[in-house]
Motif scaffolding. Structure first.
Motif, PDB file in Angstrom:
ATOM      1  N   UNK A  31       6.362  -5.721   2.363  1.00 16.64           N
ATOM      2  CA  UNK A  31       5.179  -6.020   3.156  1.00 16.64           C
ATOM      3  C   UNK A  31       4.796  -7.473   2.870  1.00 16.64           C
ATOM      4  N   UNK A  32       4.784  -8.296   3.911  1.00 19.70           N
ATOM      5  CA  UNK A  32       4.346  -9.675   3.762  1.00 19.70           C
ATOM      6  C   UNK A  32       2.828  -9.687   3.718  1.00 19.70           C
ATOM      7  N   UNK A 100       6.088   2.734   3.850  1.00 17.87           N
ATOM      8  CA  UNK A 100       5.811   1.382   4.325  1.00 17.87           C
ATOM      9  C   UNK A 100       4.303   1.200   4.358  1.00 17.87           C
ATOM     10  N   UNK A 101       3.821   0.030   4.693  1.00 16.97           N
ATOM     11  CA  UNK A 101       2.387  -0.174   4.683  1.00 16.97           C
ATOM     12  C   UNK A 101       1.968  -1.430   5.403  1.00 16.97           C
ATOM     13  N   UNK A 102       0.707  -1.754   5.241  1.00 21.93           N
ATOM     14  CA  UNK A 102       0.144  -2.932   5.885  1.00 21.93           C
ATOM     15  C   UNK A 102      -1.083  -3.385   5.105  1.00 21.93           C
ATOM     16  N   UNK A 109      -2.713  -0.886   2.428  1.00 26.25           N
ATOM     17  CA  UNK A 109      -2.534   0.548   2.672  1.00 26.25           C
ATOM     18  C   UNK A 109      -1.049   0.858   2.624  1.00 26.25           C
ATOM     19  N   UNK A 110      -0.673   1.859   1.819  1.00 31.25           N
ATOM     20  CA  UNK A 110       0.733   2.234   1.674  1.00 31.25           C
ATOM     21  C   UNK A 110       0.887   3.710   2.000  1.00 31.25           C
ATOM     22  N   UNK A 111       1.710   3.999   3.006  1.00 28.87           N
ATOM     23  CA  UNK A 111       2.028   5.380   3.338  1.00 28.87           C
ATOM     24  C   UNK A 111       3.033   5.906   2.321  1.00 28.87           C
ATOM     25  N   UNK A 112       2.935   7.199   2.009  1.00 30.41           N
ATOM     26  CA  UNK A 112       3.819   7.789   1.002  1.00 30.41           C
ATOM     27  C   UNK A 112       4.128   9.243   1.338  1.00 30.41           C
ATOM     28  N   UNK A 126      -2.069   5.572   0.318  1.00 28.50           N
ATOM     29  CA  UNK A 126      -2.604   4.990  -0.915  1.00 28.50           C
ATOM     30  C   UNK A 126      -3.269   3.664  -0.580  1.00 28.50           C
ATOM     31  N   UNK A 127      -4.366   3.380  -1.285  1.00 23.79           N
ATOM     32  CA  UNK A 127      -5.122   2.148  -1.035  1.00 23.79           C
ATOM     33  C   UNK A 127      -5.152   1.301  -2.300  1.00 23.79           C
ATOM     34  N   UNK A 128      -4.928  -0.007  -2.107  1.00 28.97           N
ATOM     35  CA  UNK A 128      -4.920  -0.974  -3.201  1.00 28.97           C
ATOM     36  C   UNK A 128      -5.777  -2.172  -2.798  1.00 28.97           C
ATOM     37  N   UNK A 129      -6.469  -2.759  -3.768  1.00 28.19           N
ATOM     38  CA  UNK A 129      -7.275  -3.946  -3.485  1.00 28.19           C
ATOM     39  C   UNK A 129      -6.366  -5.131  -3.206  1.00 28.19           C
ATOM     40  N   UNK A 130      -6.878  -6.043  -2.441  1.00 31.34           N
ATOM     41  CA  UNK A 130      -6.161  -7.279  -2.163  1.00 31.34           C
ATOM     42  C   UNK A 130      -7.024  -8.421  -2.672  1.00 31.34           C
ATOM     43  N   UNK A 131      -6.550  -9.357  -3.456  1.00 33.85           N
ATOM     44  CA  UNK A 131      -5.158  -9.650  -3.761  1.00 33.85           C
ATOM     45  C   UNK A 131      -4.650  -9.079  -5.084  1.00 33.85           C
ATOM     46  N   UNK A 132      -5.474  -8.377  -5.839  1.00 33.19           N
ATOM     47  CA  UNK A 132      -5.070  -7.947  -7.186  1.00 33.19           C
ATOM     48  C   UNK A 132      -4.127  -6.752  -7.183  1.00 33.19           C
ATOM     49  N   UNK A 133      -4.060  -6.020  -6.086  1.00 32.35           N
ATOM     50  CA  UNK A 133      -3.221  -4.832  -5.940  1.00 32.35           C
ATOM     51  C   UNK A 133      -3.528  -3.773  -6.997  1.00 32.35           C
ATOM     52  N   UNK A 134      -4.806  -3.608  -7.275  1.00 31.45           N
ATOM     53  CA  UNK A 134      -5.269  -2.532  -8.152  1.00 31.45           C
ATOM     54  C   UNK A 134      -5.402  -1.257  -7.330  1.00 31.45           C
ATOM     55  N   UNK A 135      -4.930  -0.159  -7.883  1.00 30.14           N
ATOM     56  CA  UNK A 135      -4.973   1.137  -7.200  1.00 30.14           C
ATOM     57  C   UNK A 135      -6.424   1.583  -7.016  1.00 30.14           C
ATOM     58  N   UNK A 136      -6.762   2.029  -5.812  1.00 35.24           N
ATOM     59  CA  UNK A 136      -8.095   2.540  -5.510  1.00 35.24           C
ATOM     60  C   UNK A 136      -8.088   4.057  -5.372  1.00 35.24           C
ATOM     61  N   UNK A 137      -7.266   4.577  -4.439  1.00 34.68           N
ATOM     62  CA  UNK A 137      -7.268   6.019  -4.177  1.00 34.68           C
ATOM     63  C   UNK A 137      -6.092   6.382  -3.292  1.00 34.68           C
ATOM     64  N   UNK A 138      -5.905   7.685  -3.130  1.00 30.61           N
ATOM     65  CA  UNK A 138      -4.924   8.181  -2.166  1.00 30.61           C
ATOM     66  C   UNK A 138      -5.578   9.310  -1.383  1.00 30.61           C
TER      67      UNK A 138
END
Length: 186
Positions: A31-32, A100-102, A109-112, A126-138
């Motif tokens: 994911x770019x 994949x995700x966006x 957001x990452x589909x799994x 799954x959700x991650x913060x941007x730009x730190x990519x810390x896990x938030x929730x699924x």
């Protein structure tokens, strides 16, 4: 016409040859991100198990999913914390395989797919913060017995995200491909 022969890009492959962090993994999607970096998602992987003396890694993977971040110079950074899965599961015998995700606004957001027994036709996100990519929730949802997220295309100019999915995914039957579209702003 004859299709061109596929060849291994050995120069590009060298970027992924690591002796620490993520040393090997199965499957990948990228994911770019808006900050110019690329998020690489993997299934089963090996973290910190490279043996310099033998030049080998263990036979058995030690994480069920993994991720790396690369910059424009292809400096690679493993994102797993210790020997933990990048997308954690709270079920002992089940785990997630990233698809994949966006990125949208301040979230990635990452589909799994959930693995570890039985056919699962729920879609997980799954959700991650941007730009730190810390896990938030699924979160999960069941929509028409389809696993969505195999390919994702977000059109931020028009405000839509398109995701491909497989209807009643099963390795022993024919799978119908579905395409869903949703608004990024709702």
């Amino acid at each position: 016409t004859k299709a061109p022969e596929a060849i291994i890009d050995s120069a590009f492959l060298q970027y992924f040859r690591q002796t620490n962090g993520l040393t090997a993994a199965q499957g990948t999607n990228s994911i770019l991100l808006s900050n110019g970096k690329t998020l690489w998602l993997f299934g089963n992987g090996h973290i910190d198990d490279y043996d310099a003396l033998s030049g080998l890694i263990a036979c058995t993977t030690n994480v069920k999913n993994a991720a790396m971040l690369s910059d424009s110079n292809f400096t690679m950074q493993t994102l797993n914390i210790g020997m933990n899965d990048f997308i954690p599961s709270n079920e002992h015998t089940k785990y997630f395989t990233p698809l994949h995700g966006y990125e949208y606004n301040d979230t990635v957001y990452i589909f799994a797919k959930k693995e570890g027994g039985g056919v699962n036709t729920r879609t997980y996100l799954a959700k991650f913060t941007m730009p730190t990519l810390q896990y938030l929730s699924i979160d999960s949802f069941n929509f028409n017995n389809t696993n969505y997220g195999y390919t994702v295309f977000s059109d931020t100019a028009k405000g839509f995200c398109f995701i491909y999915g497989l209807y009643q995914p099963n390795v022993t039957s024919d799978n119908a491909m579905y395409l869903a579209r949703f608004s990024l702003t709702t």
